[in-house]
Scaffold this active site. Sequence first.
Site, mmCIF file in Angstrom:
data_model
loop_
_atom_site.group_PDB
_atom_site.id
_atom_site.type_symbol
_atom_site.label_atom_id
_atom_site.label_comp_id
_atom_site.label_asym_id
_atom_site.label_seq_id
_atom_site.Cartn_x
_atom_site.Cartn_y
_atom_site.Cartn_z
ATOM 1 N N CYS A 75 0.858 -1.184 0.000
ATOM 2 C CA CYS A 75 0.000 0.000 0.000
ATOM 3 C C CYS A 75 0.890 1.228 0.000
ATOM 4 O O CYS A 75 1.538 1.531 1.012
ATOM 5 C CB CYS A 75 -0.919 -0.005 1.226
ATOM 6 S SG CYS A 75 -1.994 1.440 1.320
ATOM 7 N N HIS A 162 -2.098 -4.722 -10.488
ATOM 8 C CA HIS A 162 -2.831 -3.579 -11.038
ATOM 9 C C HIS A 162 -3.130 -3.781 -12.516
ATOM 10 O O HIS A 162 -2.281 -4.241 -13.281
ATOM 11 C CB HIS A 162 -2.014 -2.287 -10.891
ATOM 12 C CG HIS A 162 -1.932 -1.807 -9.486
ATOM 13 N ND1 HIS A 162 -2.845 -0.931 -8.942
ATOM 14 C CD2 HIS A 162 -1.056 -2.096 -8.499
ATOM 15 C CE1 HIS A 162 -2.530 -0.694 -7.678
ATOM 16 N NE2 HIS A 162 -1.446 -1.396 -7.385
ATOM 17 N N GLU A 211 -10.186 -0.384 -5.894
ATOM 18 C CA GLU A 211 -9.285 -1.309 -5.222
ATOM 19 C C GLU A 211 -9.992 -2.598 -4.842
ATOM 20 O O GLU A 211 -11.129 -2.579 -4.359
ATOM 21 C CB GLU A 211 -8.706 -0.674 -3.959
ATOM 22 C CG GLU A 211 -7.776 0.494 -4.213
ATOM 23 C CD GLU A 211 -7.030 0.897 -2.964
ATOM 24 O OE1 GLU A 211 -6.625 0.001 -2.184
ATOM 25 O OE2 GLU A 211 -6.860 2.098 -2.733
ATOM 26 N N CYS A 220 -4.814 5.937 -4.298
ATOM 27 C CA CYS A 220 -4.147 4.642 -4.246
ATOM 28 C C CYS A 220 -2.699 4.867 -4.667
ATOM 29 O O CYS A 220 -2.425 5.172 -5.833
ATOM 30 C CB CYS A 220 -4.831 3.636 -5.165
ATOM 31 S SG CYS A 220 -4.015 2.017 -5.211
ATOM 32 N N GLY A 223 -1.439 2.336 -7.077
ATOM 33 C CA GLY A 223 -2.149 2.587 -8.331
ATOM 34 C C GLY A 223 -1.514 3.718 -9.122
ATOM 35 O O GLY A 223 -1.417 3.657 -10.355
#
Length: 277
Positions: A75, A162, A211, A220, A223
Site C-alpha cells: 500500500c 494492477h 481497489e 491509491c 495505483g
Amino acid sequence: MSIRFTKMHGIGNDFVVVDWREDAKTPSAARIAALADRHTGIGFDQLLSIEPARDPSCDWYYGIWNADGSPSGQCGNGVRCVAAWLYREGVIARNTDVRLESPSGPVTVRVLAADQVMVDMGEPEFNPEHLPFDAPQEAGSYMLDIDGQPVTIGAVSMGNPHAVLEVSDLRDPHLEALGPAITGHPRFARGVNTGFAHRVDRRRIDLRVHERGSGWTRACGTGACAAAAVLQRRGLVDAVVDVALPGGVLTIEWHGPGHTLWMTGPAAFVFEGEIRP
C-alpha cells in the site's frame, strides 16, 4: 484488552494504524470489516499494523488489511503513513533511508518532513505470472472480455496487482460498473486493483482507482505507481510525472527497466483513539 490506534490518511486514502511492536496480533477478517464500517465502526480503507521485522535487514514490519478484512501485499499511501508514524515516535530519523518490511518484501523510505515521505517502491514487475494474471506471455497490453466487450489494459505488479486502462473521460458513468468488473475478473486469480488513467500531458496523469477489497478510494499509491509505469513504458509520459487522484497529487519517478520507482507524497495524522473489545 483495548487497543490504541491512530487514524491517518495519504491524500484521502485513510488508515487505522495500530502499534503491535510489543504484542503482535492476528485480527479476524470479520473484526477488521466491522471496524472499517464508516457508520458503525471507525471507518478506513486499510488497517496497518506496525510490528517487529521478520527480515533482519529491515527495521520494522507493517501488515496491511483491506476494509473487507482481506490481506494486502502493499500500500503506497499506507507505507508513507507508517514512516510518518515511526518518525513521530522518534524511532526513525529525517532525511535518512530506512528499510521497512511489507508483506510483499522490503521497501526503503525517506522522511523529508513530518508530513512528506519518499518511498522506493521497487522495480515494476510486468511478468503476468507475478500478479498473477492469466496471459500466455508478457505484453505491453492485453485484451479482457467484459460482458462480451473487449477492453484493453496494461498489467503490472507494484507488490500488489494492477490493471491500468487509458480513458479520455474519468467522469464517464460506464466506469462505475467497469471498475468492479475488472477488479473481479477471473483472469486475475486473486483479484486486481483497477486504475483508470487520463493522460493530461507528459508530466501529468489524472487517475481513479477501484481497489480490490476496498472499492473506489480517494487515492491509491501503488495505483499511481502502476499508472505511471504502464504509461512511461509506452513512451507516453516522462520519467518524473505527477499523478492526480481525487484526494491529491503524488509525484512518481521511474527511469525504466533496471531502475526502482520512487513515490513522493504527504502523510497526515487525523486523530487518536481506542478500540475496545
